[in-house]
Write an enzyme that holds these catalytic residues in place. Structure first.
Site, PDB file in Angstrom:
ATOM      1  N   ASP A 197       0.834  -1.206   0.000  1.00 61.21           N
ATOM      2  CA  ASP A 197       0.000   0.000   0.000  1.00 61.21           C
ATOM      3  C   ASP A 197       0.873   1.263   0.000  1.00 61.21           C
ATOM      4  O   ASP A 197       2.080   1.190   0.214  1.00 61.21           O
ATOM      5  CB  ASP A 197      -0.887  -0.026   1.250  1.00 61.21           C
ATOM      6  CG  ASP A 197      -2.154   0.796   1.090  1.00 61.21           C
ATOM      7  OD1 ASP A 197      -2.430   1.290  -0.020  1.00 61.21           O
ATOM      8  OD2 ASP A 197      -2.880   0.947   2.089  1.00 61.21           O
ATOM      9  N   ASP A 262      -9.499   4.032  -1.741  1.00 59.34           N
ATOM     10  CA  ASP A 262     -10.195   2.998  -0.965  1.00 59.34           C
ATOM     11  C   ASP A 262     -11.701   3.136  -1.120  1.00 59.34           C
ATOM     12  O   ASP A 262     -12.231   4.253  -1.168  1.00 59.34           O
ATOM     13  CB  ASP A 262      -9.881   3.161   0.531  1.00 59.34           C
ATOM     14  CG  ASP A 262      -8.461   2.772   0.874  1.00 59.34           C
ATOM     15  OD1 ASP A 262      -7.831   2.033   0.094  1.00 59.34           O
ATOM     16  OD2 ASP A 262      -7.991   3.209   1.941  1.00 59.34           O
TER      17      ASP A 262
HETATM   18  C1  LIG Z   1     -11.643   5.483   6.334  1.00 60.97           C
HETATM   19  O1  LIG Z   1     -11.795   6.864   6.073  1.00 60.97           O
HETATM   20  C2  LIG Z   1     -11.856   7.650   7.241  1.00 60.97           C
HETATM   21  C3  LIG Z   1     -12.064   9.079   6.817  1.00 60.97           C
HETATM   22  O2  LIG Z   1     -13.189   9.212   6.084  1.00 60.97           O
HETATM   23  C4  LIG Z   1     -10.576   7.549   8.036  1.00 60.97           C
HETATM   24  O3  LIG Z   1     -10.706   8.275   9.235  1.00 60.97           O
HETATM   25  C5  LIG Z   1     -10.332   6.092   8.375  1.00 60.97           C
HETATM   26  O4  LIG Z   1      -9.072   5.968   8.975  1.00 60.97           O
HETATM   27  C6  LIG Z   1     -10.350   5.251   7.109  1.00 60.97           C
HETATM   28  N1  LIG Z   1     -10.251   3.872   7.502  1.00 60.97           N
HETATM   29  C7  LIG Z   1      -9.240   3.116   7.155  1.00 60.97           C
HETATM   30  C8  LIG Z   1      -9.265   1.717   7.715  1.00 60.97           C
HETATM   31  O5  LIG Z   1      -8.359   3.475   6.402  1.00 60.97           O
END
Ligand SMILES: *[C@@H]1O[C@H](CO)[C@@H](O)[C@H](O)[C@H]1NC(C)=O
Ligand SMILES: *[C@@H]1O[C@H](CO)[C@@H](O)[C@H](O)[C@H]1NC(C)=O
Ligand SMILES: *[C@@H]1O[C@H](CO)[C@@H](O)[C@H](O)[C@H]1NC(C)=O
Ligand SMILES: *[C@@H]1O[C@H](CO)[C@@H](O)[C@H](O)[C@H]1NC(C)=O
Ligand SMILES: *[C@@H]1O[C@H](CO)[C@@H](O)[C@H](O)[C@H]1NC(C)=O
Ligand SMILES: *[C@@H]1O[C@H](CO)[C@@H](O)[C@H](O)[C@H]1NC(C)=O
Length: 473
Positions: A197, A262
């Protein structure tokens, strides 16, 4: 038969017909997939933990640990899946986050995972194991000697990339030696799949200060896998740069590459939102357009991120028609088919959809010939709410056609139209860039449309698609 009724309802199809029409369009350039850099001839299928980690309230029974992952992945091994989706892939959080072992190699967080025993349990069920990594070695490990060398990590790695890691000098042989040592360790644990990643250029910073070009990490991971000789897939992430210079690097070194950000529903009670799916489809469109521009054959499969077709709407966030459309597009793209679902709350519709024999045969075809857009009415390749796609035709005259109504643009679909309700989507052979007669099978409705020689058409509700398998008549 229950399955078919559900599928028809979910699709909201009023009928699929063949009728006359004609218009001129540009010639079709058929593009194919060839063997990937690490020797694979199809895209990965399986499950990944990311969405359940990112949206815990959609899967309240899930905790990111060995027992829960085994519960999720054992579903892949049993009926009706029977190992057709075989890769059980851990996302971020399985490894210790600030230091490695005496040689600066990754170690698992043994409060939650025992990776060799997880791998052995998965392998005994006929499954494979995937782990998650990011570029670089730990800053805290700067004084540790790289395995098989007299060089410390700090001598070949400097600075702070923002993820507790230093930035390697990829011109140094010892940098490759570090990657070799990690891959050899992974191979000894039984790792079959690596998600790498935060690769740049491409990956959004996500609050980190990533170096602008970490493409060297992809080459080093690929070489390490090659040097070891084990069958390990390298999946690189996320939204990788699509200019020719970098697309060439990804294509020569990775087995699959993420095409979008993502699919993260930010802690929602459902796994994904439809607007995000529109964005993912649009990013695939841009990716295959770039691919068509630079290549006749691609050696890297697209990864559209996890697909969420397995759970009912109150968990997935998608209606049954939208769940079908997601699977149809991921499959049509020849993309990795990595489920992001809670495997303990699948419904019958999801299980039937994901294990449909004819659809998985189509997936085998699109793993050789990816679909590309051909706009209904013009044969253009723009983003469109009412879209047609074609994969192939192969030299033997096999092809796959997808017709879709993506519904009103939620802001990220790139097509900027807001046409509500059921729409007729028609693609002529000229739009699709093909000619001649084909036997056409409508996969989701499990119905032959007979021999067709001019066009296909479907009445499609918002979010619905048809998947058509064409064979030379
Ligand atoms: C998913 O997105 C949110 C922000 O919208 C972020 O705070 C969170 O860390 C993200 N989750 C992951 C597992 O990356
Ligand atoms: C590495 O060793 C040097 C010299 O002993 C020390 O100053 C430095 O803090 C050490 N770095 C790390 C990350 O342990
Ligand atoms: C490391 O240093 C030792 C002692 O000088 C030497 O014997 C050994 O060959 C060196 N190893 C490598 C890989 O250079
Ligand atoms: C690959 O890794 C395995 C497990 O560590 C090891 O036994 C094997 O020797 C490695 N292969 C090569 C060619 O280094
Ligand atoms: C979601 O809907 C299904 C029916 O499709 C139902 O059986 C299930 O209890 C619901 N789950 C939640 C968490 O609401
Ligand atoms: C499709 O229809 C045929 C009969 O035409 C039937 O034998 C087959 O089981 C059906 N397939 C599915 C997946 O329902």
């Amino acid at each position: 038969m229950l399955r078919l009724e559900l599928l028809s309802l979910g699709l909201g199809i009023a009928g699929v017909t063949a009728a006359p029409a004609a218009s001129a369009a540009t010639a079709l350039k058929v593009i194919s997939y060839a063997q990937t850099p690490n020797g694979f001839k199809s895209s990965a299928r399986g499950w990944n933990s990311f969405a359940l980690q990112a949206n815990p309230s959609a899967a309240p029974g899930f905790t990111f640990d060995q027992a829960h992952v085994l519960t999720q992945c054992s579903v892949l091994a049993s009926a009706p899946f029977n190992g057709q989706y075989d890769t059980c892939s851990l996302d971020s959080g399985w490894s210790v986050g600030d230091h490695g072992d005496d040689f600066g190699r990754l170690i698992y967080d043994d409060s939650v995972f025992d990776i060799p025993s997880l791998a052995s349990s998965l392998h005994s069920q006929g499954l494979k194991m995937g782990v998650y990594v990011v570029p670089g070695a730990f800053i805290n490990d700067a004084n540790k000697t790289i395995f098989g060398t007299n060089t410390t990590i700090g001598e070949v790695c400097t600075g702070n990339e923002g993820l507790a890691r230093c930035v390697f000098d990829y011109t140094r042989a010892e940098t490759q030696a570090w990657h070799n040592s990690v891959v050899n360790l992974f191979a000894s644990w039984g790792v079959d799949f690596v998600k790498l990643d935060f690769v740049t250029p491409g990956s959004p910073d996500n609050g980190q200060s990533l170096p602008t070009d970490q493409s060297g990490t992809v080459i080093a991971w690929h070489n390490a896998i090659k040097n070891n000789g084990s069958q390990i897939r390298l999946d690189i992430s996320w939204k990788l740069d699509r200019t020719q210079k970098y697309f060439d690097i990804w294509n020569s070194n990775a087995d699959s590459m993420r095409t979008d950000q993502d699919l993260n529903n930010s802690g929602s009670s459902t796994l994904v939102s439809w607007g995000t799916v529109q964005r993912a489809i649009e990013n695939y469109r841009q990716w295959i357009i770039a691919g068509l521009q630079f290549f006749d054959e691609l050696n890297v499969y697209p990864d559209l991120d996890n697909l969420f077709s397995g759970n009912p709407e109150n968990i997935s966030g998608l209606s049954n028609g939208q769940r079908t459309t997601v699977f149809t597009h991921w499959l049509g793209a020849g993309a990795n088919l990595i489920l992001g679902n809670d495997m303990t709350t699948l419904d019958d519709f999801g299980k039937s959809l994901l294990t449909n024999t004819q659809a998985l045969q189509v997936a085998d075809f699109t793993a050789q010939f990816p679909m590309q857009p051909r706009n209904p009415g013009s044969g253009g390749q723009n983003a469109a709410q009412l879209q047609a796609w074609i994969a192939g035709p192969s030299p033997s005259g096999e092809a796959v056609v997808v017709l879709t109504n993506l519904g009103p643009d939620n802001g990220q679909g790139g097509f900027n139209t807001q046409t509500s309700g059921v729409q007729t989507v028609t693609a002529t052979w000229s739009d699709l860039g093909i000619s001649g007669s084909f036997n056409v099978q409508d996969i989701w409705n499990n119905k032959s449309l007979g021999t067709v020689s001019d066009q296909v058409s479907a009445q499609l509700d918002e979010g619905a698609s048809v998947l058509l398998h064409l064979t030379s008549a």
